[in-house]
Design a protein around this motif. Structure first.
Motif, PDB file in Angstrom:
ATOM      1  N   LYS A  45      -8.425  -7.413   6.702  1.00  0.00           N
ATOM      2  CA  LYS A  45      -8.010  -8.462   5.768  1.00  0.00           C
ATOM      3  C   LYS A  45      -7.853  -7.914   4.352  1.00  0.00           C
ATOM      4  CE  LYS A  45     -10.188 -12.017   8.599  1.00  0.00           C
ATOM      5  NZ  LYS A  45     -11.358 -12.929   8.757  1.00  0.00           N
ATOM      6  N   HIS A  46      -8.764  -7.034   3.920  1.00  0.00           N
ATOM      7  CA  HIS A  46      -8.658  -6.456   2.585  1.00  0.00           C
ATOM      8  C   HIS A  46      -7.375  -5.650   2.413  1.00  0.00           C
ATOM      9  CE1 HIS A  46     -12.382  -7.865   1.009  1.00  0.00           C
ATOM     10  NE2 HIS A  46     -13.157  -7.146   1.802  1.00  0.00           N
ATOM     11  N   LEU A  47      -6.927  -5.021   3.482  1.00  0.00           N
ATOM     12  CA  LEU A  47      -5.703  -4.217   3.408  1.00  0.00           C
ATOM     13  C   LEU A  47      -4.463  -5.023   3.769  1.00  0.00           C
ATOM     14  CD1 LEU A  47      -6.877  -0.808   4.937  1.00  0.00           C
ATOM     15  CD2 LEU A  47      -6.705  -1.472   2.538  1.00  0.00           C
ATOM     16  N   ALA A  48      -4.657  -6.335   4.006  1.00  0.00           N
ATOM     17  CA  ALA A  48      -3.543  -7.247   4.309  1.00  0.00           C
ATOM     18  C   ALA A  48      -2.722  -6.756   5.497  1.00  0.00           C
ATOM     19  CB  ALA A  48      -2.660  -7.429   3.079  1.00  0.00           C
ATOM     20  N   MET A  49      -3.429  -6.289   6.542  1.00  0.00           N
ATOM     21  CA  MET A  49      -2.764  -5.806   7.754  1.00  0.00           C
ATOM     22  C   MET A  49      -2.396  -6.986   8.636  1.00  0.00           C
ATOM     23  SD  MET A  49      -2.871  -2.380   7.607  1.00  0.00           S
ATOM     24  CE  MET A  49      -2.864  -1.732   9.288  1.00  0.00           C
ATOM     25  N   ALA A  50      -1.130  -7.094   9.005  1.00  0.00           N
ATOM     26  CA  ALA A  50      -0.705  -8.137   9.935  1.00  0.00           C
ATOM     27  C   ALA A  50      -1.340  -7.888  11.301  1.00  0.00           C
ATOM     28  CB  ALA A  50       0.812  -8.145  10.051  1.00  0.00           C
ATOM     29  N   PHE A  51      -1.688  -8.981  11.979  1.00  0.00           N
ATOM     30  CA  PHE A  51      -2.346  -8.876  13.294  1.00  0.00           C
ATOM     31  C   PHE A  51      -1.558  -9.723  14.287  1.00  0.00           C
ATOM     32  CE2 PHE A  51      -6.742  -9.172  15.537  1.00  0.00           C
ATOM     33  CZ  PHE A  51      -6.537  -7.942  16.140  1.00  0.00           C
ATOM     34  N   PRO A  52      -0.382  -9.244  14.682  1.00  0.00           N
ATOM     35  CA  PRO A  52       0.520 -10.069  15.495  1.00  0.00           C
ATOM     36  C   PRO A  52       0.010 -10.272  16.919  1.00  0.00           C
ATOM     37  CG  PRO A  52       1.379  -7.840  15.310  1.00  0.00           C
ATOM     38  CD  PRO A  52       0.180  -7.903  14.410  1.00  0.00           C
ATOM     39  N   GLY A  53       0.483 -11.361  17.523  1.00  0.00           N
ATOM     40  CA  GLY A  53       0.125 -11.639  18.901  1.00  0.00           C
ATOM     41  C   GLY A  53       0.090 -13.118  19.183  1.00  0.00           C
ATOM     42  N   GLN A  54      -0.672 -13.470  20.201  1.00  0.00           N
ATOM     43  CA  GLN A  54      -0.762 -14.857  20.666  1.00  0.00           C
ATOM     44  C   GLN A  54      -2.002 -15.521  20.101  1.00  0.00           C
ATOM     45  OE1 GLN A  54      -0.287 -15.820  25.021  1.00  0.00           O
ATOM     46  NE2 GLN A  54      -2.409 -16.537  24.786  1.00  0.00           N
ATOM     47  N   ALA A  55      -1.818 -16.650  19.419  1.00  0.00           N
ATOM     48  CA  ALA A  55      -2.955 -17.396  18.881  1.00  0.00           C
ATOM     49  C   ALA A  55      -3.728 -18.056  20.009  1.00  0.00           C
ATOM     50  CB  ALA A  55      -2.465 -18.447  17.896  1.00  0.00           C
ATOM     51  N   ALA A  56      -4.970 -18.416  19.731  1.00  0.00           N
ATOM     52  CA  ALA A  56      -5.818 -19.064  20.734  1.00  0.00           C
ATOM     53  C   ALA A  56      -5.246 -20.405  21.148  1.00  0.00           C
ATOM     54  CB  ALA A  56      -7.220 -19.241  20.182  1.00  0.00           C
ATOM     55  N   THR A  57      -5.254 -20.676  22.433  1.00  0.00           N
ATOM     56  CA  THR A  57      -4.880 -21.994  22.946  1.00  0.00           C
ATOM     57  C   THR A  57      -6.086 -22.736  23.508  1.00  0.00           C
ATOM     58  OG1 THR A  57      -4.291 -21.029  25.103  1.00  0.00           O
ATOM     59  CG2 THR A  57      -2.530 -21.257  23.477  1.00  0.00           C
ATOM     60  N   ILE A  58      -7.133 -22.010  23.835  1.00  0.00           N
ATOM     61  CA  ILE A  58      -8.376 -22.623  24.299  1.00  0.00           C
ATOM     62  C   ILE A  58      -9.554 -21.882  23.681  1.00  0.00           C
ATOM     63  CG2 ILE A  58      -7.462 -23.477  26.507  1.00  0.00           C
ATOM     64  CD1 ILE A  58      -8.830 -21.049  27.845  1.00  0.00           C
ATOM     65  N   ARG A  59     -10.647 -22.597  23.469  1.00  0.00           N
ATOM     66  CA  ARG A  59     -11.903 -21.986  23.024  1.00  0.00           C
ATOM     67  C   ARG A  59     -12.999 -22.402  23.988  1.00  0.00           C
ATOM     68  NH1 ARG A  59     -11.194 -19.487  18.345  1.00  0.00           N
ATOM     69  NH2 ARG A  59      -9.567 -20.231  16.930  1.00  0.00           N
ATOM     70  N   SER A  60     -13.884 -21.482  24.248  1.00  0.00           N
ATOM     71  CA  SER A  60     -14.974 -21.724  25.186  1.00  0.00           C
ATOM     72  C   SER A  60     -16.283 -21.276  24.550  1.00  0.00           C
ATOM     73  CB  SER A  60     -14.722 -20.971  26.497  1.00  0.00           C
ATOM     74  OG  SER A  60     -13.438 -21.282  27.018  1.00  0.00           O
ATOM     75  N   VAL A  61     -17.369 -21.516  25.262  1.00  0.00           N
ATOM     76  CA  VAL A  61     -18.706 -21.215  24.742  1.00  0.00           C
ATOM     77  C   VAL A  61     -19.398 -20.218  25.655  1.00  0.00           C
ATOM     78  CG1 VAL A  61     -21.011 -22.176  24.297  1.00  0.00           C
ATOM     79  CG2 VAL A  61     -18.970 -23.447  23.606  1.00  0.00           C
ATOM     80  N   VAL A  62     -20.143 -19.303  25.075  1.00  0.00           N
ATOM     81  CA  VAL A  62     -21.062 -18.454  25.822  1.00  0.00           C
ATOM     82  C   VAL A  62     -22.418 -18.563  25.140  1.00  0.00           C
ATOM     83  CG1 VAL A  62     -20.379 -16.384  24.517  1.00  0.00           C
ATOM     84  CG2 VAL A  62     -21.537 -16.146  26.723  1.00  0.00           C
ATOM     85  N   ALA A  63     -23.455 -18.815  25.944  1.00  0.00           N
ATOM     86  CA  ALA A  63     -24.793 -19.043  25.389  1.00  0.00           C
ATOM     87  C   ALA A  63     -25.848 -18.408  26.287  1.00  0.00           C
ATOM     88  CB  ALA A  63     -25.065 -20.539  25.251  1.00  0.00           C
ATOM     89  N   ASP A  64     -26.883 -17.871  25.669  1.00  0.00           N
ATOM     90  CA  ASP A  64     -28.068 -17.416  26.394  1.00  0.00           C
ATOM     91  C   ASP A  64     -29.046 -18.575  26.398  1.00  0.00           C
ATOM     92  OD1 ASP A  64     -26.806 -14.992  26.515  1.00  0.00           O
ATOM     93  OD2 ASP A  64     -28.065 -14.015  25.018  1.00  0.00           O
ATOM     94  N   ILE A  65     -29.379 -19.062  27.592  1.00  0.00           N
ATOM     95  CA  ILE A  65     -30.190 -20.273  27.684  1.00  0.00           C
ATOM     96  C   ILE A  65     -31.376 -20.084  28.616  1.00  0.00           C
ATOM     97  CG2 ILE A  65     -28.188 -21.748  27.207  1.00  0.00           C
ATOM     98  CD1 ILE A  65     -28.080 -22.410  30.204  1.00  0.00           C
ATOM     99  N   VAL A  66     -32.390 -20.903  28.413  1.00  0.00           N
ATOM    100  CA  VAL A  66     -33.536 -20.982  29.317  1.00  0.00           C
ATOM    101  C   VAL A  66     -33.513 -22.372  29.942  1.00  0.00           C
ATOM    102  CG1 VAL A  66     -36.051 -20.833  29.530  1.00  0.00           C
ATOM    103  CG2 VAL A  66     -34.851 -19.400  27.866  1.00  0.00           C
ATOM    104  N   LEU A  67     -33.680 -22.452  31.255  1.00  0.00           N
ATOM    105  CA  LEU A  67     -33.576 -23.719  31.972  1.00  0.00           C
ATOM    106  C   LEU A  67     -34.943 -24.230  32.415  1.00  0.00           C
ATOM    107  CD1 LEU A  67     -30.493 -22.878  34.234  1.00  0.00           C
ATOM    108  CD2 LEU A  67     -30.528 -23.971  31.992  1.00  0.00           C
TER     109      LEU A  67
END
Length: 496
Positions: free
Chosen positions: A162-184
């Motif tokens: 970001k500091h060097l203003a480098m373009a990061f081309p590609g496909q934007a996110a269409t879905i977001r998911s969760v990953v969690a470490d849990i105790v049951l």
């Protein structure tokens, strides 16, 4: 303060790169914005090629610390119920190796520090500027740092990028998911502490998809997403309420949370830098490319980026690098990452539990194909990274550009492995009963080790780069182009 290389980011990529640089005697400073290591489990195993790369430096055995490599289950492609088998790729690690990303980072950080490198935590980059001769970095701790080169290994949301203003081309996110470490509160029916293929852990019902993977001691890695609700923003904290809703929708109301130890959101965004270099700044790992995190390919890709760049950067700093050596980092690693982005996008389509009936039909078709040995071999090589072949010379022998197999060889020291000859991070000329190359290495003896060996079915000589890839193979009288290959990859011989 001045150092030869500043590495930004203390993940697997940055720490592996720092290890390689210190092995070559390069002064190295690692900057990490987190004050403590990330406590989340993340990748739970290492792909076969990552295990081989660590073995090349003698790191795998102490990293495993007695963990048995028997009874392991093959990896997966899009969670299809057919294990990937890497045995045809002539590897000692035909399945993923059970080492977590957290354990790998802890181990590599200890090695970097023990070898004289510095890992400075709690330090974030505020500004990056370059001159013809170096890089300047300003940090949140008030320091102004100077280096010959900087390598950004600071992840998907790279501050340096970001500091060097480098373009990061590609496909934007269409879905977001969760990953969690849990105790049951109790173990869900149908789960166990291990010994199951990834495909058996995937479930989808009641508008959710989930993966519940045991980590041991009653802790589980829980991945989930809603098939109907919009995805929350990336920075929105993961709540107990949403985690409990997904858990109980799939496993029943009798299952409940004791605690969430760590959690984050991930997406299917797929992006890649066009250029991995901006003058004296290089990019590696997730700072250079991001993709759907499936199959542990991200760590595999980043560690190999580091292995490819480390020895080249060290050669440049020592004054021994041939012209254009640093440019081969881009030409070799960019196509590899592009291939990973393509295969993870394809897996994303197949993984979609909310897809139409056509997706289910496609999964059935692919499952049948995966049972064919040639298809399984192709996909196992792709996902594991064992199939990589760099384009080093047109019309070259088939072995050139590929990883050197870790053969059992007989030398003057008795029976040993090829990997055992590469711990110093130098070039390696293996002479399999070949007198044609005798004495040729003399002018490069300060950079390349020459070893006479014997192995069933092998003749001639093979020149191996420090990253484990073959850069020349030949036999017969004379040097057969060996001198040219040595000059191309290791620079001019001593005395010239």
């Amino acid at each position: 303060m001045r150092t030869q290389v500043i590495v930004v980011g203390a993940g697997p990529t940055g720490l592996m790169l720092a290890h390689e640089l210190r092995l070559a005697g390069v002064s190295t400073l690692v900057l990490e914005r987190l004050t403590e290591p990330n406590p989340q489990s993340r990748a739970g195993s290492l792909q076969p090629r990552t295990a081989e790369v660590l073995d090349l430096r003698g790191l795998l055995t102490p990293l495993l610390d007695g963990v048995p490599l028997t009874g392991l289950i093959g990896g997966h492609f899009a969670a299809l119920p057919v294990p990937l088998d890497c045995t045809p790729w002539q590897t000692r690690y035909p399945t993923p190796v059970p080492v977590s990303q957290g354990r790998l980072e802890e181990f590599l950080e200890q090695r970097v520090i023990a070898n004289g490198g510095e890992v400075r935590r709690g330090t974030e980059v505020l500004a990056v500027s370059q001159t013809e001769h170096g890089v300047q970095v300003n940090t949140t701790t008030g320091d102004t740092l100077h280096a010959d080169y900087l390598v950004a290994c600071d992840g998907a949301h790279s501050t340096v990028r970001k500091h060097l203003a480098m373009a990061f081309p590609g496909q934007a996110a269409t879905i977001r998911s969760v990953v969690a470490d849990i105790v049951l509160t109790n173990r869900p029916v149908g789960t166990s502490e291990g010994g199951r293929h990834f495909s058996e852990m995937v479930r989808g019902t009641n508008d959710y998809w989930t993966v519940l993977h045991p980590l041991g001691d009653g802790v589980y890695r829980f991945m989930f997403g809603s098939l109907t609700e919009p995805s929350p923003p990336r920075d929105q904290p993961v709540t107990e309420a949403e985690t409990r809703a997904a858990l109980q929708a799939v496993y029943g109301p009798e299952i409940d949370l004791t605690e969430i130890r760590a959690a984050s959101r991930f997406s299917n965004a797929s992006r890649q830098l066009t250029n991995y270099r901006a003058n004296r700044v290089f990019f590696a790992g997730d700072a250079a490319h991001i993709h759907l995190p499936v199959g542990g390919q991200g760590v595999n890709l980043g560690v190999q980026d580091a292995m490819n760049l480390g020895w080249k950067l060290a050669a440049q700093l020592s004054g021994q690098a041939p012209e254009g050596l640093l440019d081969t980092y881009q030409s070799e690693r960019h196509p590899v990452a592009a291939g990973v982005l393509a295969n993870t996008q394809a897996q994303g389509v197949l993984l979609n539990p909310g897809g139409a009936a056509e997706v289910a039909a496609l999964r059935d078709l692919m499952t049948g194909l995966l049972r064919l040995p040639e298809v399984n071999r192709h996909l196992s090589g792709m996902v594991s990274g064992l199939d990589i072949r760099y384009d080093l010379a047109d019309g070259a022998e088939e072995l050139v550009g590929r990883r050197m197999p870790d053969l059992d060889v007989v030398s003057g020291g008795g029976v040993e492995r090829v990997a055992g000859l590469t711990h110093a991070g130098r070039g390696l000329l293996l002479r399999f009963d070949d007198g044609g190359s005798a004495g040729v290495v003399g002018g490069w003896a300060d950079r390349v080790d020459q070893v006479e060996v014997k192995a069933d079915g092998w003749r001639g000589s093979v020149l191996v780069r420090p990253d484990g890839h073959v850069c020349w193979a030949g036999s017969g009288d004379g040097d057969g182009g060996l001198g040219a290959a040595l000059t191309r990859w290791f620079g001019a011989p001593t005395g010239r």
